[in-house]
Design a protein around this motif. Structure first.
Motif, PDB file in Angstrom:
ATOM      1  N   VAL A 180       0.858  -1.187   0.000  1.00 16.23           N
ATOM      2  CA  VAL A 180       0.000   0.000   0.000  1.00 16.23           C
ATOM      3  C   VAL A 180       0.893   1.236   0.000  1.00 16.23           C
ATOM      4  N   PRO A 181       0.692   2.179  -0.914  1.00 13.57           N
ATOM      5  CA  PRO A 181       1.507   3.398  -0.944  1.00 13.57           C
ATOM      6  C   PRO A 181       1.461   4.153   0.383  1.00 13.57           C
ATOM      7  N   ALA A 182       2.530   4.908   0.668  1.00 16.87           N
ATOM      8  CA  ALA A 182       2.706   5.528   1.986  1.00 16.87           C
ATOM      9  C   ALA A 182       1.535   6.421   2.391  1.00 16.87           C
ATOM     10  N   LEU A 183       1.082   7.291   1.498  1.00 22.46           N
ATOM     11  CA  LEU A 183       0.006   8.219   1.869  1.00 22.46           C
ATOM     12  C   LEU A 183      -1.303   7.481   2.131  1.00 22.46           C
ATOM     13  N   GLU A 184      -1.577   6.455   1.344  1.00 21.63           N
ATOM     14  CA  GLU A 184      -2.792   5.677   1.575  1.00 21.63           C
ATOM     15  C   GLU A 184      -2.689   4.893   2.884  1.00 21.63           C
ATOM     16  N   LEU A 185      -1.498   4.405   3.188  1.00 27.02           N
ATOM     17  CA  LEU A 185      -1.298   3.706   4.451  1.00 27.02           C
ATOM     18  C   LEU A 185      -1.490   4.647   5.628  1.00 27.02           C
ATOM     19  N   ILE A 186      -0.967   5.854   5.517  1.00 29.12           N
ATOM     20  CA  ILE A 186      -1.146   6.850   6.586  1.00 29.12           C
ATOM     21  C   ILE A 186      -2.623   7.137   6.797  1.00 29.12           C
ATOM     22  N   ARG A 187      -3.349   7.281   5.693  1.00 27.53           N
ATOM     23  CA  ARG A 187      -4.782   7.559   5.804  1.00 27.53           C
ATOM     24  C   ARG A 187      -5.508   6.416   6.525  1.00 27.53           C
ATOM     25  N   GLU A 188      -5.152   5.176   6.199  1.00 29.93           N
ATOM     26  CA  GLU A 188      -5.819   4.041   6.828  1.00 29.93           C
ATOM     27  C   GLU A 188      -5.473   3.949   8.317  1.00 29.93           C
ATOM     28  N   VAL A 189      -4.215   4.175   8.661  1.00 28.68           N
ATOM     29  CA  VAL A 189      -3.825   4.155  10.078  1.00 28.68           C
ATOM     30  C   VAL A 189      -4.559   5.253  10.834  1.00 28.68           C
ATOM     31  N   ALA A 190      -4.629   6.440  10.235  1.00 26.96           N
ATOM     32  CA  ALA A 190      -5.301   7.561  10.904  1.00 26.96           C
ATOM     33  C   ALA A 190      -6.785   7.284  11.108  1.00 26.96           C
ATOM     34  N   LEU A 191      -7.419   6.615  10.162  1.00 26.37           N
ATOM     35  CA  LEU A 191      -8.841   6.301  10.292  1.00 26.37           C
ATOM     36  C   LEU A 191      -9.093   5.193  11.303  1.00 26.37           C
ATOM     37  N   ARG A 192      -8.273   4.144  11.254  1.00 30.17           N
ATOM     38  CA  ARG A 192      -8.519   2.974  12.100  1.00 30.17           C
ATOM     39  C   ARG A 192      -7.953   3.129  13.505  1.00 30.17           C
ATOM     40  N   PHE A 193      -6.877   3.914  13.644  1.00 30.61           N
ATOM     41  CA  PHE A 193      -6.216   4.054  14.945  1.00 30.61           C
ATOM     42  C   PHE A 193      -5.956   5.533  15.217  1.00 30.61           C
ATOM     43  N   PRO A 194      -7.013   6.297  15.471  1.00 30.34           N
ATOM     44  CA  PRO A 194      -6.884   7.752  15.567  1.00 30.34           C
ATOM     45  C   PRO A 194      -6.060   8.235  16.748  1.00 30.34           C
ATOM     46  N   ALA A 195      -5.714   7.357  17.674  1.00 31.13           N
ATOM     47  CA  ALA A 195      -4.901   7.769  18.824  1.00 31.13           C
ATOM     48  C   ALA A 195      -3.410   7.586  18.570  1.00 31.13           C
ATOM     49  N   VAL A 196      -3.039   7.227  17.353  1.00 34.29           N
ATOM     50  CA  VAL A 196      -1.631   7.031  16.992  1.00 34.29           C
ATOM     51  C   VAL A 196      -1.175   8.205  16.132  1.00 34.29           C
ATOM     52  N   GLY A 197      -0.046   8.804  16.497  1.00 33.27           N
ATOM     53  CA  GLY A 197       0.527   9.876  15.695  1.00 33.27           C
ATOM     54  C   GLY A 197       1.415   9.309  14.606  1.00 33.27           C
ATOM     55  N   VAL A 198       1.128   9.636  13.348  1.00 32.31           N
ATOM     56  CA  VAL A 198       1.868   9.078  12.214  1.00 32.31           C
ATOM     57  C   VAL A 198       2.778  10.140  11.606  1.00 32.31           C
ATOM     58  N   ILE A 199       4.027   9.745  11.348  1.00 30.83           N
ATOM     59  CA  ILE A 199       5.007  10.641  10.735  1.00 30.83           C
ATOM     60  C   ILE A 199       5.496  10.016   9.431  1.00 30.83           C
ATOM     61  N   LEU A 200       5.529  10.798   8.371  1.00 36.11           N
ATOM     62  CA  LEU A 200       6.033  10.337   7.081  1.00 36.11           C
ATOM     63  C   LEU A 200       7.523  10.644   6.977  1.00 36.11           C
ATOM     64  N   VAL A 201       8.311   9.647   6.615  1.00 36.33           N
ATOM     65  CA  VAL A 201       9.751   9.813   6.381  1.00 36.33           C
ATOM     66  C   VAL A 201       9.973   9.795   4.878  1.00 36.33           C
ATOM     67  N   THR A 202      10.495  10.901   4.306  1.00 38.35           N
ATOM     68  CA  THR A 202      10.562  11.023   2.849  1.00 38.35           C
ATOM     69  C   THR A 202      11.722  11.898   2.409  1.00 38.35           C
ATOM     70  N   SER A 203      12.186  11.649   1.208  1.00 33.13           N
ATOM     71  CA  SER A 203      13.233  12.490   0.620  1.00 33.13           C
ATOM     72  C   SER A 203      12.639  13.715  -0.067  1.00 33.13           C
ATOM     73  N   ASP A 204      11.332  13.732  -0.227  1.00 30.49           N
ATOM     74  CA  ASP A 204      10.632  14.849  -0.872  1.00 30.49           C
ATOM     75  C   ASP A 204       9.939  15.675   0.205  1.00 30.49           C
ATOM     76  N   ALA A 205      10.575  16.762   0.611  1.00 30.17           N
ATOM     77  CA  ALA A 205      10.006  17.604   1.663  1.00 30.17           C
ATOM     78  C   ALA A 205       9.328  18.834   1.079  1.00 30.17           C
ATOM     79  N   SER A 206       8.787  18.686  -0.132  1.00 27.23           N
ATOM     80  CA  SER A 206       8.154  19.821  -0.808  1.00 27.23           C
ATOM     81  C   SER A 206       6.843  20.195  -0.120  1.00 27.23           C
ATOM     82  N   PRO A 207       6.409  21.456  -0.281  1.00 28.37           N
ATOM     83  CA  PRO A 207       5.132  21.871   0.302  1.00 28.37           C
ATOM     84  C   PRO A 207       3.947  21.035  -0.184  1.00 28.37           C
ATOM     85  N   GLY A 208       4.002  20.598  -1.448  1.00 32.72           N
ATOM     86  CA  GLY A 208       2.901  19.791  -1.978  1.00 32.72           C
ATOM     87  C   GLY A 208       2.760  18.466  -1.262  1.00 32.72           C
TER      88      GLY A 208
END
Length: 416
Positions: free
Chosen positions: A68-96
């Protein structure tokens, strides 16, 4: 306060680097990394099933996690486990990307190569947010905190094996026992759930294609509230619009439904595409319907092998259901299990179309009588799959439903 951190990193070098840096953070308790999205979601679900307090405060999701792509995985974790803080680790730190990550539910973004100061700051902020949410939940707030509802997909080895009837009856059985239930028609080109339940509704799953973030509230606008108590998400009336529904949309929809309903039943039809493949991959239970004849059992074996080759589902993770079973046929469930290498459901569905014909013709599958051997088998299958709360509740609800059906049936019938 000790902060528990769970890294989700598929790349071995990145995993070592992140783990080393996490071990240097003050008051940090990093767990062993998980290598893919499935392992992450399974682990979080198991921990949430034990207790909210067992969940880590922070989850780090690496940009190259899969399948599952990272952003979709983050969305699923946030929906299913809203008490968990999720951080994305990426080489693309662009505003977009930062904006997209925040829209998906991330609590922060850390750029690569990793910086100790930045990582410490993001972890501290996400952990503080997580602690605040848990304190709020501990005060009795009515917020979903569990691992999410149960998702069951129903697929056919070939056309005409009874996927829609099975999906509808499983959903009705779960609803009758007191669960909140959504029924999704992912047979996108030829879905018949609406016809089987006498539904006239203009909205369908394709109305969600233009929406970037499918939240439970947004999803509700596309759902039809059926008088049986089911929430219906229907296939488009125009089959050519099926191509508008992709795997990304389905992942968002399934995640949102899982967050809102206790049971989600998805009719995937018989034709494989990226949309229903995503649903099957995400499902807690994937059913594959077959009939006891040589042609269909061979088709079942081909489908199982296809799922395995495409890494959608392993054979041992698939439950095969034998429909239209008779005792005098040469092909019995044990042989199907041996040929397909799947687990065959203990309950087989008998061949008795005469019981179904009246409700199918009327388009009112919910009015199928309780004495029907087909209904008894399918509701028994729902019990075997853990979709009903308990036998007593099922019997009481079934009795109430049948009494209501008698009254409405005198006025006008309805089913598939």
């Amino acid at each position: 306060m000790t902060t528990r951190i769970l890294p989700a990193v598929g790349d071995a070098d990145a995993s070592r680097s992140i783990t080393t840096l996490l071990s240097q953070l003050p008051d940090a308790e990093p767990a062993s990394p998980v290598a893919d999205s499935t392992s992450l979601l399974d682990l979080l679900a198991r921990l949430a099933g034990e207790s909210l307090d067992e969940l880590p405060e922070v989850v780090l999701v690496h940009e190259r996690i899969g399948p599952v792509p990272a952003l979709e995985l983050i969305r699923e974790v946030a929906l299913r486990f809203p008490a968990v803080g999720v951080i994305l680790v990426t080489s693309d730190a662009s505003p977009g990307l930062y904006s997209a990550a925040m829209d998906s539910g991330a609590r922060g973004l850390v750029g690569l190569p990793l910086s100790y100061e930045e990582l410490a700051q993001r972890v501290q902020a996400a952990a503080g947010w997580s602690v605040g949410v848990r304190r709020h939940l501990g005060q009795g707030a009515d917020v979903f905190t569990g691992p999410g509802g149960t998702v069951v997909t129903v697929s056919g080895a070939k056309g005409g094996v009874g996927t829609t009837v099975t999906a509808i009856q499983l959903a009705l059985a779960a609803r009758a026992s007191g669960h909140t239930v959504a029924l999704v028609d992912l047979d996108l080109q030829g879905g018949d759930v609406a016809s089987y339940l006498d539904v006239q509704f203009r909205r369908s799953i394709v109305d969600l294609t233009a929406i970037q973030d499918i939240s439970p509230r947004v999803l509700q606008d596309a759902l039809f509230s059926h008088d049986s108590g089911l929430g219906l998400l229907l296939a488009p009336g125009e089959g050519e619009r099926a191509e508008e529904v992709n795997d990304r949309l389905v992942r968002q929809i399934v995640s949102a439904l899982r967050h809102r309903y206790e049971i989600v039943v998805i009719d995937c039809g018989t034709h494989m595409n990226t949309a229903n493949a995503a649903a099957i991959e995400m499902a807690d239970t994937a059913l594959l319907l077959t009939t006891p004849d040589v042609v269909t059992v061979r088709a079942t074996k081909r489908m199982v092998r296809l799922w395995d080759r495409l890494q959608i589902r392993k054979a041992e993770e698939t439950v095969t259901v034998v429909n239209r079973h008779t005792r005098n046929t040469e092909i019995q469930p044990a042989l199907v299990e041996k040929i397909t290498s799947t687990r065959v459901a203990r309950i087989s569905v008998p061949a008795n179309f005469k019981e179904l014909q009246a409700v199918v013709d009327a388009g009112r599958m919910q009015d199928l009588e309780s004495k029907s051997t087909v209904k008894q088998a399918l509701w028994g299958l729902a019990g075997e799959l853990g979709l009903v709360k308990n036998a007593t509740a099922e019997k009481q609800s079934r009795f109430r439903q049948d009494r209501g059906s008698l009254g409405s049936g005198r006025r006008q019938g309805r089913t598939k």
